[in-house]
Design an enzyme around this catalytic site. Structure first.
Site, mmCIF file in Angstrom:
data_model
loop_
_atom_site.group_PDB
_atom_site.id
_atom_site.type_symbol
_atom_site.label_atom_id
_atom_site.label_comp_id
_atom_site.label_asym_id
_atom_site.label_seq_id
_atom_site.Cartn_x
_atom_site.Cartn_y
_atom_site.Cartn_z
ATOM 1 N N GLY A 1 0.831 -1.211 0.000
ATOM 2 C CA GLY A 1 0.000 0.000 0.000
ATOM 3 C C GLY A 1 0.859 1.253 0.000
ATOM 4 C CB ALA A 2 4.239 1.791 -1.140
ATOM 5 C CG ASN A 3 -1.172 3.350 -3.990
ATOM 6 O OD1 ASN A 3 -1.217 2.245 -3.472
ATOM 7 N ND2 ASN A 3 -2.213 4.146 -4.039
ATOM 8 C CB THR A 4 -2.006 6.933 -1.330
ATOM 9 O OG1 THR A 4 -2.540 8.166 -0.850
ATOM 10 C CG2 THR A 4 -2.797 5.798 -0.713
ATOM 11 N N GLY A 5 -0.691 7.880 1.228
ATOM 12 C CA GLY A 5 -0.750 7.902 2.685
ATOM 13 C C GLY A 5 0.555 7.550 3.389
ATOM 14 C CB ILE A 6 1.012 5.701 6.590
ATOM 15 C CG1 ILE A 6 0.069 6.603 7.379
ATOM 16 C CG2 ILE A 6 2.160 5.222 7.464
ATOM 17 C CD1 ILE A 6 -0.741 5.892 8.459
ATOM 18 N N GLY A 7 2.055 4.663 3.755
ATOM 19 C CA GLY A 7 2.935 3.753 3.015
ATOM 20 C C GLY A 7 3.848 4.498 2.059
ATOM 21 C CE1 TYR B 1 -8.525 -0.055 9.658
ATOM 22 C CE2 TYR B 1 -9.023 0.886 11.806
ATOM 23 C CZ TYR B 1 -8.171 0.748 10.722
ATOM 24 O OH TYR B 1 -6.953 1.403 10.722
HETATM 25 N N1 NDP Z 1 -4.833 7.099 8.832
HETATM 26 C C1 NDP Z 1 -4.964 6.801 10.126
HETATM 27 O O1 NDP Z 1 -5.398 7.628 10.952
HETATM 28 C C2 NDP Z 1 -4.565 5.460 10.610
HETATM 29 C C3 NDP Z 1 -4.078 4.465 9.774
HETATM 30 N N2 NDP Z 1 -3.761 3.241 10.273
HETATM 31 C C4 NDP Z 1 -3.264 2.167 9.387
HETATM 32 O O2 NDP Z 1 -2.235 2.664 8.555
HETATM 33 C C5 NDP Z 1 -2.159 1.883 7.367
HETATM 34 C C6 NDP Z 1 -2.025 2.794 6.168
HETATM 35 O O3 NDP Z 1 -3.221 3.530 6.042
HETATM 36 P P1 NDP Z 1 -3.306 5.021 5.488
HETATM 37 O O4 NDP Z 1 -2.075 5.407 4.789
HETATM 38 O O5 NDP Z 1 -3.838 5.866 6.574
HETATM 39 O O6 NDP Z 1 -4.521 4.811 4.441
HETATM 40 P P2 NDP Z 1 -4.639 5.055 2.857
HETATM 41 O O7 NDP Z 1 -6.052 4.717 2.516
HETATM 42 O O8 NDP Z 1 -4.141 6.402 2.517
HETATM 43 O O9 NDP Z 1 -3.647 3.962 2.242
HETATM 44 C C7 NDP Z 1 -3.986 2.609 2.259
HETATM 45 C C8 NDP Z 1 -3.166 1.860 1.239
HETATM 46 O O10 NDP Z 1 -3.575 0.487 1.248
HETATM 47 C C9 NDP Z 1 -3.803 0.090 -0.079
HETATM 48 N N3 NDP Z 1 -4.737 -1.029 -0.187
HETATM 49 C C10 NDP Z 1 -6.036 -1.067 0.172
HETATM 50 N N4 NDP Z 1 -6.565 -2.245 -0.175
HETATM 51 C C11 NDP Z 1 -5.587 -2.972 -0.760
HETATM 52 C C12 NDP Z 1 -5.515 -4.257 -1.358
HETATM 53 N N5 NDP Z 1 -6.592 -5.041 -1.467
HETATM 54 N N6 NDP Z 1 -4.340 -4.677 -1.857
HETATM 55 C C13 NDP Z 1 -3.256 -3.883 -1.810
HETATM 56 N N7 NDP Z 1 -3.255 -2.644 -1.286
HETATM 57 C C14 NDP Z 1 -4.417 -2.202 -0.776
HETATM 58 C C15 NDP Z 1 -4.351 1.333 -0.761
HETATM 59 O O11 NDP Z 1 -4.276 1.205 -2.183
HETATM 60 P P3 NDP Z 1 -5.284 2.072 -3.132
HETATM 61 O O12 NDP Z 1 -4.810 3.496 -3.067
HETATM 62 O O13 NDP Z 1 -5.113 1.439 -4.469
HETATM 63 O O14 NDP Z 1 -6.648 1.909 -2.553
HETATM 64 C C16 NDP Z 1 -3.383 2.358 -0.191
HETATM 65 O O15 NDP Z 1 -2.182 2.307 -0.897
HETATM 66 C C17 NDP Z 1 -3.411 1.003 7.358
HETATM 67 O O16 NDP Z 1 -3.071 -0.300 7.740
HETATM 68 C C18 NDP Z 1 -4.311 1.639 8.415
HETATM 69 O O17 NDP Z 1 -5.161 0.703 9.017
HETATM 70 C C19 NDP Z 1 -3.846 2.970 11.604
HETATM 71 C C20 NDP Z 1 -4.301 3.910 12.474
HETATM 72 C C21 NDP Z 1 -4.693 5.225 12.046
HETATM 73 C C1 RET Z 2 -12.245 12.984 19.048
HETATM 74 C C2 RET Z 2 -11.155 13.772 18.350
HETATM 75 C C3 RET Z 2 -10.495 13.272 17.259
HETATM 76 C C4 RET Z 2 -10.866 11.933 16.759
HETATM 77 C C5 RET Z 2 -10.054 10.892 16.683
HETATM 78 C C6 RET Z 2 -10.447 9.656 16.084
HETATM 79 C C7 RET Z 2 -11.884 9.396 15.801
HETATM 80 C C8 RET Z 2 -9.489 8.786 15.745
HETATM 81 C C9 RET Z 2 -9.712 7.594 15.025
HETATM 82 C C10 RET Z 2 -8.650 6.923 14.587
HETATM 83 C C11 RET Z 2 -8.757 5.812 13.701
HETATM 84 C C12 RET Z 2 -10.024 5.452 13.067
HETATM 85 C C13 RET Z 2 -7.685 5.124 13.441
HETATM 86 C C14 RET Z 2 -7.589 4.153 12.427
HETATM 87 O O1 RET Z 2 -7.020 3.113 12.596
HETATM 88 C C15 RET Z 2 -9.457 14.089 16.500
HETATM 89 C C16 RET Z 2 -9.800 14.031 15.020
HETATM 90 C C17 RET Z 2 -8.049 13.558 16.727
HETATM 91 C C18 RET Z 2 -9.459 15.548 16.926
HETATM 92 C C19 RET Z 2 -9.564 15.720 18.384
HETATM 93 C C20 RET Z 2 -10.875 15.123 18.897
#
Ligand code: NDP
Ligand code: RET
Length: 265
Positions: free
Chosen positions: A27-33, A181
């Protein structure tokens, strides 16, 4: 700014460089990855972006190559919702690479409507846990041969609400997208703990992480979460900040003693 700093907290301050090291980030095409892969490339590793959408992956690979000057950023297809794709990825990788030092099981889906993977697993458990479980299993010998090596599983604080309902693993009896989830994120942590136990003495260590609350595309399936993320976007982490805990576990020296532990923020 104080609240923002508090919520952004941990930074990976390691100065370790990674020339000659090989890393795979799912999942390195966006976000944390994407940010995790960028930093590993910046430090000189050969980085495989394991993505289900090759076109998105190629764009990001080019961006990382340009930013870091590291041309060894490669894209390979991996759909974690299909065990055939996972096996094909592993087969090609094992044929192509002599080593694997860092595996970051990062890809994830959150709160998607009820659906199943190609193999009939509920989507959250199938992609977030079972897909990574199979991938790790298929790459394990290579990780052992490359020791010291590490597996980082990106979990979440959401694991606190997770339960493993063995009588309803595929969500067929009841289903709640948010809880599904959470269950999958608990599975990430349990997997990490058991993997650590089984790999003791092998030179492969493993860690689970909660990256913090990060402004990424993870909320794409929930209009309410999207709205929350937009409203609080100033306070939550950027993807670059969100990548710090994964990076810390992947590269910090002397972490072997904490094999199997969960890291957050
Ligand atoms: N964002 C947050 O606040 C939090 C994130 N996390 C965890 O961090 C990790 C990264 O998430 P984050 O960067 O936020 O989310 P994003 O949605 O930005 O990135 C998720 C990545 O996973 C890929 N992905 C989804 N489904 C598949 C699949 N079937 N096969 C291969 N790749 C797939 C997506 O690809 P595509 O773009 O093609 O969909 C994308 O590259 C996740 O495991 C998430 O649970 C944990 C806690 C909080
Ligand atoms: C209450 C609250 C918040 C909500 C946090 C939540 C709902 C976090 C959920 C995290 C998830 C879903 C993680 C994925 O794995 C913010 C936005 C920090 C702002 C301050 C008040």
């Amino acid at each position: 700014p104080k609240i923002r700093k508090m919520l952004s907290s941990g930074v990976c301050t390691s100065t370790v460089q990674l020339p000659g090291k090989v890393a795979v980030v799912t999942g390195a095409n966006t976000g944390i990855g994407k940010e995790t892969a960028k930093e590993l490339a910046q430090r000189g590793a050969r980085v495989y972006l394991a993505c289900r959408d090759i076109q998105k992956g190629e764009l990001v690979a080019r961006e990382i190559q340009t930013m870091t000057g590291n041309q060894q950023v490669l894209v390979r297809e991996l759909d974690l919702a299909d065990t055939k794709s996972i096996r094909a990825f592993a087969k090609d990788f094992l044929a192509e690479e002599k080593h694997l030092h860092i595996l970051i099981n990062n890809a994830g889906v959150m709160m998607c409507p009820y659906s199943k993977t190609a193999d009939g697993f509920e989507m959250h458990m199938g992609v977030n846990h079972l897909g990574h479980f199979l991938l790790t299993h298929l790459l394990l010998e290579k990780l052992k041969e490359s020791a010291p090596s590490r597996v980082v599983n990106v979990s979440s604080l959401a694991h606190h609400l997770g339960r493993i309902h063995f009588h309803n693993l595929q969500g067929e009896k009841f289903y709640n997208a948010g809880l599904a989830y959470c269950h999958s994120k608990l599975a990430n942590i349990l997997f990490t703990q058991e993997l650590a136990r089984r790999l003791k003495g092998s030179g492969v260590t493993t860690y689970s992480v909660h990256p913090g609350t990060v402004n990424s595309e993870l909320v794409r399936h929930s209009p309410f979460m999207k709205w929350m993320w937009w409203l609080f976007s100033f306070f939550i982490k950027t993807p670059k900040q969100g990548a710090q805990t994964s990076l810390y576990c992947a590269i910090t020296e002397g972490l072997e003693i904490l094999n199997g532990h969960h890291f957050r923020f």
